[in-house]
Scaffold this motif. Structure first.
Motif, PDB file in Angstrom:
ATOM      1  N   ARG A  88      27.254   7.522  -0.129  1.00 28.32           N
ATOM      2  CA  ARG A  88      28.671   7.141  -0.106  1.00 28.32           C
ATOM      3  C   ARG A  88      29.522   8.278   0.450  1.00 28.32           C
ATOM      4  O   ARG A  88      30.380   8.063   1.315  1.00 28.32           O
ATOM      5  CB  ARG A  88      29.133   6.785  -1.525  1.00 28.32           C
ATOM      6  N   GLU A 188      38.055   1.841   3.548  1.00 30.99           N
ATOM      7  CA  GLU A 188      37.019   1.233   2.716  1.00 30.99           C
ATOM      8  C   GLU A 188      36.016   0.412   3.528  1.00 30.99           C
ATOM      9  O   GLU A 188      34.801   0.537   3.347  1.00 30.99           O
ATOM     10  CB  GLU A 188      37.661   0.351   1.646  1.00 30.99           C
ATOM     11  N   GLU A 192      32.070   1.364   3.930  1.00 29.63           N
ATOM     12  CA  GLU A 192      31.034   0.464   3.425  1.00 29.63           C
ATOM     13  C   GLU A 192      30.010   0.125   4.501  1.00 29.63           C
ATOM     14  O   GLU A 192      28.813   0.015   4.215  1.00 29.63           O
ATOM     15  CB  GLU A 192      31.678  -0.805   2.871  1.00 29.63           C
ATOM     16  N   GLN A 193      30.451  -0.029   5.744  1.00 25.85           N
ATOM     17  CA  GLN A 193      29.516  -0.310   6.835  1.00 25.85           C
ATOM     18  C   GLN A 193      28.542   0.851   7.035  1.00 25.85           C
ATOM     19  O   GLN A 193      27.335   0.647   7.191  1.00 25.85           O
ATOM     20  CB  GLN A 193      30.283  -0.561   8.132  1.00 25.85           C
ATOM     21  N   GLU A 195      27.823   3.280   4.870  1.00 30.73           N
ATOM     22  CA  GLU A 195      26.988   3.426   3.672  1.00 30.73           C
ATOM     23  C   GLU A 195      25.838   2.425   3.682  1.00 30.73           C
ATOM     24  O   GLU A 195      24.694   2.762   3.328  1.00 30.73           O
ATOM     25  CB  GLU A 195      27.832   3.237   2.413  1.00 30.73           C
ATOM     26  N   ALA A 196      26.119   1.199   4.095  1.00 27.91           N
ATOM     27  CA  ALA A 196      25.071   0.177   4.141  1.00 27.91           C
ATOM     28  C   ALA A 196      23.965   0.570   5.116  1.00 27.91           C
ATOM     29  O   ALA A 196      22.776   0.356   4.846  1.00 27.91           O
ATOM     30  CB  ALA A 196      25.674  -1.169   4.529  1.00 27.91           C
TER      31      ALA A 196
END
Length: 206
Positions: A88, A188, A192-193, A195-196
């Protein structure tokens, strides 16, 4: 973000004076929240069990914080930091360095990295880790140091102590991490992209 690749390093071992990346010995430069491997232009976040760690001698003991025995004014912030997955925080760093580079305020982010088998002298065992490769600011032309206003205009909320403003290299922001680290403004979805992608790379490497 769709074409963003993630490099997988199978094995990393860290000692106070050097590192071994897939068996190759390399010198390192230590920071409180990350180690830098110049030969690979790699900033690897400190990790314990896949979560952030800090090796500053002024910081509290990890176990005391996570077991609720640390009662200082920043105890909750330390607990949140130590529970934060490194994937993260690396994703947040990537989004911020991308914005800084586009604004001419920071190094170009060159690639994402995950480590499947990571152990350091402080890591309490083996676990995953993550980091990113960034361009060497020592090769950049010197410029007037970036200002807080410029960071905010680029979509970065500076760290609370403004260390990212004070501790620049040749006028460019180089470090975004501390207890109350810098964050991407309204980032955010981007975070998130990234981190994925990091999580998928670790899963596929496992």
């Amino acid at each position: 973000m769709d074409d963003l690749a993630v490099e997988v390093i199978e094995r990393v071992r860290l000692w106070p004076t050097h590192a071994a990346l897939d068996g190759r010995l390399m010198r390192v430069k230590w920071g409180a929240w990350a180690v830098y491997v110049p030969a690979r232009q790699l900033k690897l976040l400190h990790a314990v069990g896949g979560c952030q760690h800090c090796i500053s001698p002024r910081g509290p003991k990890r176990e005391a914080v996570l077991e609720g025995r640390e009662t200082g004014p920043n105890a909750e912030a330390w607990a949140a930091a130590f529970r934060r997955p490194v994937v993260r925080r690396v994703a947040e760093n990537w989004v911020m360095f991308d914005r800084l580079h586009r604004a001419g305020l920071g190094p170009e982010p060159l690639g994402l990295v995950v480590v499947r088998d990571y152990r350091s002298f402080f890591s309490r065992g083996v676990g995953p880790a993550a980091g990113l490769r960034v361009a060497d600011l020592n090769t950049y032309p010197e410029k007037t140091p970036a200002t807080e206003a410029e960071l905010r205009a680029a979509g970065i909320v500076p760290d609370r102590t403004l260390a990212s403003i004070r501790e620049q290299i040749r006028g460019y922001v180089s470090d975004l991490n501390n207890l109350y680290g810098a964050m991407p403004l309204d980032g955010e979805a981007e975070v998130e992209q990234v981190e994925a992608k990091l999580r998928r790379a670790l899963e596929q490497a496992g």
